[in-house]
Design a protein around this motif. Sequence first.
Motif, PDB file in Angstrom:
ATOM      1  N   GLU A  52       0.853  -1.192   0.000  1.00 52.24           N
ATOM      2  CA  GLU A  52       0.000   0.000   0.000  1.00 52.24           C
ATOM      3  C   GLU A  52       0.889   1.241   0.000  1.00 52.24           C
ATOM      4  O   GLU A  52       1.576   1.531   0.982  1.00 52.24           O
ATOM      5  N   PHE A  53       0.894   1.963  -1.119  1.00 52.55           N
ATOM      6  CA  PHE A  53       1.791   3.106  -1.306  1.00 52.55           C
ATOM      7  C   PHE A  53       1.155   4.385  -0.753  1.00 52.55           C
ATOM      8  O   PHE A  53       0.067   4.784  -1.190  1.00 52.55           O
ATOM      9  N   ILE A  54       1.858   4.979   0.191  1.00 51.91           N
ATOM     10  CA  ILE A  54       1.386   6.205   0.833  1.00 51.91           C
ATOM     11  C   ILE A  54       2.579   7.155   0.990  1.00 51.91           C
ATOM     12  O   ILE A  54       3.688   6.828   0.581  1.00 51.91           O
ATOM     13  N   GLY A  55       2.349   8.323   1.580  1.00 55.93           N
ATOM     14  CA  GLY A  55       3.436   9.252   1.839  1.00 55.93           C
ATOM     15  C   GLY A  55       3.396  10.461   0.926  1.00 55.93           C
ATOM     16  O   GLY A  55       2.844  10.412  -0.184  1.00 55.93           O
ATOM     17  N   ASP A  56       4.031  11.557   1.365  1.00 56.23           N
ATOM     18  CA  ASP A  56       3.967  12.799   0.604  1.00 56.23           C
ATOM     19  C   ASP A  56       4.798  12.762  -0.670  1.00 56.23           C
ATOM     20  O   ASP A  56       4.671  13.627  -1.532  1.00 56.23           O
ATOM     21  N   GLY A  57       5.657  11.766  -0.813  1.00 51.41           N
ATOM     22  CA  GLY A  57       6.443  11.666  -2.037  1.00 51.41           C
ATOM     23  C   GLY A  57       5.624  11.304  -3.256  1.00 51.41           C
ATOM     24  O   GLY A  57       6.046  11.566  -4.391  1.00 51.41           O
ATOM     25  N   ILE A  58       4.446  10.716  -3.062  1.00 49.40           N
ATOM     26  CA  ILE A  58       3.603  10.338  -4.205  1.00 49.40           C
ATOM     27  C   ILE A  58       3.257  11.559  -5.045  1.00 49.40           C
ATOM     28  O   ILE A  58       3.251  11.509  -6.285  1.00 49.40           O
ATOM     29  N   ALA A  59       2.996  12.679  -4.398  1.00 51.58           N
ATOM     30  CA  ALA A  59       2.591  13.889  -5.115  1.00 51.58           C
ATOM     31  C   ALA A  59       3.672  14.381  -6.068  1.00 51.58           C
ATOM     32  O   ALA A  59       3.379  15.146  -7.007  1.00 51.58           O
ATOM     33  N   ASN A  60       4.898  13.970  -5.849  1.00 55.77           N
ATOM     34  CA  ASN A  60       6.015  14.426  -6.684  1.00 55.77           C
ATOM     35  C   ASN A  60       6.241  13.552  -7.912  1.00 55.77           C
ATOM     36  O   ASN A  60       7.176  13.799  -8.673  1.00 55.77           O
ATOM     37  N   LEU A  61       5.388  12.542  -8.093  1.00 50.60           N
ATOM     38  CA  LEU A  61       5.568  11.609  -9.196  1.00 50.60           C
ATOM     39  C   LEU A  61       4.448  11.741 -10.222  1.00 50.60           C
ATOM     40  O   LEU A  61       3.268  11.698  -9.860  1.00 50.60           O
ATOM     41  N   PRO A  62       4.774  11.879 -11.523  1.00 49.83           N
ATOM     42  CA  PRO A  62       3.738  11.794 -12.552  1.00 49.83           C
ATOM     43  C   PRO A  62       3.079  10.410 -12.512  1.00 49.83           C
ATOM     44  O   PRO A  62       3.674   9.440 -12.031  1.00 49.83           O
ATOM     45  N   VAL A  63       1.882  10.296 -13.041  1.00 49.39           N
ATOM     46  CA  VAL A  63       1.166   9.024 -12.994  1.00 49.39           C
ATOM     47  C   VAL A  63       1.907   7.940 -13.778  1.00 49.39           C
ATOM     48  O   VAL A  63       1.981   6.785 -13.344  1.00 49.39           O
ATOM     49  N   ASP A  64       2.486   8.306 -14.927  1.00 49.07           N
ATOM     50  CA  ASP A  64       3.277   7.325 -15.674  1.00 49.07           C
ATOM     51  C   ASP A  64       4.419   6.767 -14.831  1.00 49.07           C
ATOM     52  O   ASP A  64       4.742   5.582 -14.899  1.00 49.07           O
ATOM     53  N   PHE A  65       5.053   7.622 -14.054  1.00 54.90           N
ATOM     54  CA  PHE A  65       6.150   7.224 -13.176  1.00 54.90           C
ATOM     55  C   PHE A  65       5.622   6.251 -12.115  1.00 54.90           C
ATOM     56  O   PHE A  65       6.233   5.215 -11.837  1.00 54.90           O
ATOM     57  N   ARG A  66       4.469   6.561 -11.561  1.00 53.18           N
ATOM     58  CA  ARG A  66       3.851   5.684 -10.557  1.00 53.18           C
ATOM     59  C   ARG A  66       3.517   4.321 -11.172  1.00 53.18           C
ATOM     60  O   ARG A  66       3.759   3.279 -10.571  1.00 53.18           O
ATOM     61  N   ASN A  67       2.932   4.353 -12.382  1.00 47.00           N
ATOM     62  CA  ASN A  67       2.603   3.093 -13.048  1.00 47.00           C
ATOM     63  C   ASN A  67       3.848   2.231 -13.252  1.00 47.00           C
ATOM     64  O   ASN A  67       3.801   1.003 -13.117  1.00 47.00           O
ATOM     65  N   GLY A  68       4.971   2.892 -13.580  1.00 45.27           N
ATOM     66  CA  GLY A  68       6.206   2.154 -13.812  1.00 45.27           C
ATOM     67  C   GLY A  68       6.728   1.474 -12.561  1.00 45.27           C
ATOM     68  O   GLY A  68       7.272   0.368 -12.619  1.00 45.27           O
ATOM     69  N   ILE A  69       6.599   2.127 -11.414  1.00 49.52           N
ATOM     70  CA  ILE A  69       6.989   1.498 -10.145  1.00 49.52           C
ATOM     71  C   ILE A  69       6.014   0.380  -9.808  1.00 49.52           C
ATOM     72  O   ILE A  69       6.400  -0.728  -9.417  1.00 49.52           O
ATOM     73  N   ASP A  70       4.743   0.665  -9.985  1.00 48.69           N
ATOM     74  CA  ASP A  70       3.691  -0.257  -9.567  1.00 48.69           C
ATOM     75  C   ASP A  70       3.765  -1.580 -10.305  1.00 48.69           C
ATOM     76  O   ASP A  70       3.656  -2.650  -9.702  1.00 48.69           O
ATOM     77  N   VAL A  71       3.959  -1.549 -11.627  1.00 50.76           N
ATOM     78  CA  VAL A  71       3.949  -2.798 -12.399  1.00 50.76           C
ATOM     79  C   VAL A  71       5.101  -3.704 -11.986  1.00 50.76           C
ATOM     80  O   VAL A  71       4.997  -4.934 -12.036  1.00 50.76           O
TER      81      VAL A  71
END
Length: 771
Positions: free
Chosen positions: A229-248
């Motif tokens: 479960e990804f939480i924390g204020d660092g999420i706001a600093n990531l574009p959604v594509d960047f998040r998708n890349g970590i998530d997959v």
Amino acid sequence: MVEIFKGGAFLINGKLIPDDEKGVAELKRLGRVVSPDDGRKKTMSWAILSAHNSGDEQNFKLKFDSMTSHDITYVGIIQTARASGMDSFPVPYVLTNCHNTLCAVGGTINEDDHVFALSAAEKYGGIYVPPHLAVIHSYNREMMAGCGKMILGSDSHTRYGALGTMAVGEGGGELAKQLVGRTYDMARPEVVAVYLTGSPRNGVGPHDVSLAIIAAVFEKGFVKNKVMEFIGDGIANLPVDFRNGIDVMSTETTCWSSIWKTDGKVREYLETHGRGEDYRELSPSEGSYYDGVILVDLSTIEPSIAMPFHPSKVFTIRELKENAADILAKTEEEANKAIGVPGLSVKLREKLRGGEIFVDQGIIAGCSGGTFNNIMAAADILEGASVGNREFSLSVYPDSQPVFAELVKNGAIGKLIAAGAIVRSAFCGPCFGAGDTPANGGFSIRHTTRNFPNREGSKPSDGQIASVALMDARSIAATAANGGRLTAAGEGEGYNPKPSYFFDRGIYAKRVYDGSGKPAPEKALITGPNIKDWPPLPELTEDLLLRIVSYIDDPVTTTDELIPSGETSSYRSNPLRLAEFTLSRRDPEYVGKAKAVQALEQGRQKANITPDLVLIYERIKSILGYEDAKPEQAALGSAIYANKPGDGSAREQAASCQRVLGASANFAREYATKRYRSNLINWGILPFLVQDPSALKTGDFVFLPSIREALLGKADAIKAYVLSTEPDLAPAGGRARGGASEIRVSLGSLTDTERHILADGCLINYYKHPE
């Protein structure tokens, strides 16, 4: 920096407070009284799981909002569901064609599968995505994922957590269950917080972050079968594509699923894709309790590389270059042990020239690498540069046609082509060995999901070997700009400004067949000559006699080793033909030995009891004292031993191929993933756990009296007898009895449904019985 904390923690005022003496004191000081049990029901994971659960709070029975499969899994799933009574798809089911896309092997059979899928989408009411249009996970991100949803896919990288969707990659049997209206059953999973802080430096991409997390948790099994479960204020600093890349890439940690806190960037992503109604804010409630914590300071992450042959073999590129000779030598040693083919070896130190490491190939592709932001960054780094006209080559695969179109409009494709890169269509081939296979001895750097042995397409059995390291698209582009000299993306590399992005839904509307909810029963399925039904499989007999036909003592055995990827993918619709490749890269003698046992069993079924089998039963009676034991009530099946099998792909064929060759059981210290163990169960293979592997060896017989009774009676420990093929030599372990030893095995946790599936012999047999 990535740190892990094994103890539990509460989320209070946006901060994690450890569930220890000091933390409890802090909670009291703040006037907060929260129990772990109550806190577990405050996570995002709990909210989504409970909304999809018809079971109790500890034993979930889940139904998914939609499902997805690609063209090396959907035929078997639909065939299983048809044989189990399915008459229509009960939920939206996306059938993509991104694995056997090229139709390059096996004559017409790959395109025959695609034709079959379109006819199935029409007949049963599904969604058909033609070849080259999108890779499986990109289509589902763009068109299916939504906040609070759950998606089940027959690909292990089914992960859409960054878009607020809990997605699960499983074997085909679990999808077949959903198709016939049954549930996905599991015990409540633990939830681990991944707390992100800071912002990644320019030049660092999602693969760098992913690899750092994988390196920290994989070998410890820290998130195995859990939810991240990804939480924390660092999420706001990531574009959604960047998040998708970590998530997959969370799949490579062996977690079960993932979910992220959502925000305005996710809303914008969904609105851009014409699905603003699928957005809602997801956030853990105050007092949420986590069973473990991973802290990730994004600002400390450096450009990194995962060396052959696993995504967890991670070094920073700086560290690798500073210690190249030592790290390459160690990697060679470990890699050659993993290959396990006499006379064949990886020679990475040959890539070290003048103190620099030179690679032969770069690939940016698939659900992890082929995203819009990754390719834009690579194009900016390569603008005005050249990949050169020698050994090094670079291929780029945008992950969908809508993304391709936007890359053209934004100038990225022109920059890449001008630099000498080859730009291709949406295709997953480089990820599993069906595209851009390097030359023998080649070293490829790839922004793809895996770098297991032979994942690039080489065939050790034919004297071929190549190897893959995982890197982020930015560092791959920097390496390409240097003609193949391994280079980390620098602080000034990798675009920063947000480019314009418009999602052209019409690209899909013109080609995708969407018959969801509109089945046409009168339509006929179109089956080519390679598409075969599953062969009949027997139910479990009262007693069971096994023969160990392969013994694998590697620390981990991947699904790629159990059934190779690459060229074998063309035969995924033909169970018997595909089975010929079982363990071919790890134990080439397996198929012949399994068939020999199967022939004995086929003879037994016809009352043709061979002298060898008679001798075994004489030993069972005289040595073990089982006077009533007789071949008529005990099937003979093959079995393998492996320390930790099943890491990697969700492909059910890693189990079904063994089964159609007559396998009845596997023995292991542990199973690498839930999805592989589920595949064994759904195909009627008993997933035994054994504490002392030395009690078994290749060629041994294992007799399990009253196994059916023990299975259905929920016995914790099951008595088994190992009969050595050398009658006067008792194998090690257990209590020796003149050429035999008694051991105890177990089946681990099983639901009642799973026990009945195993007793019935497979999922298809189970569904022949009324509920």
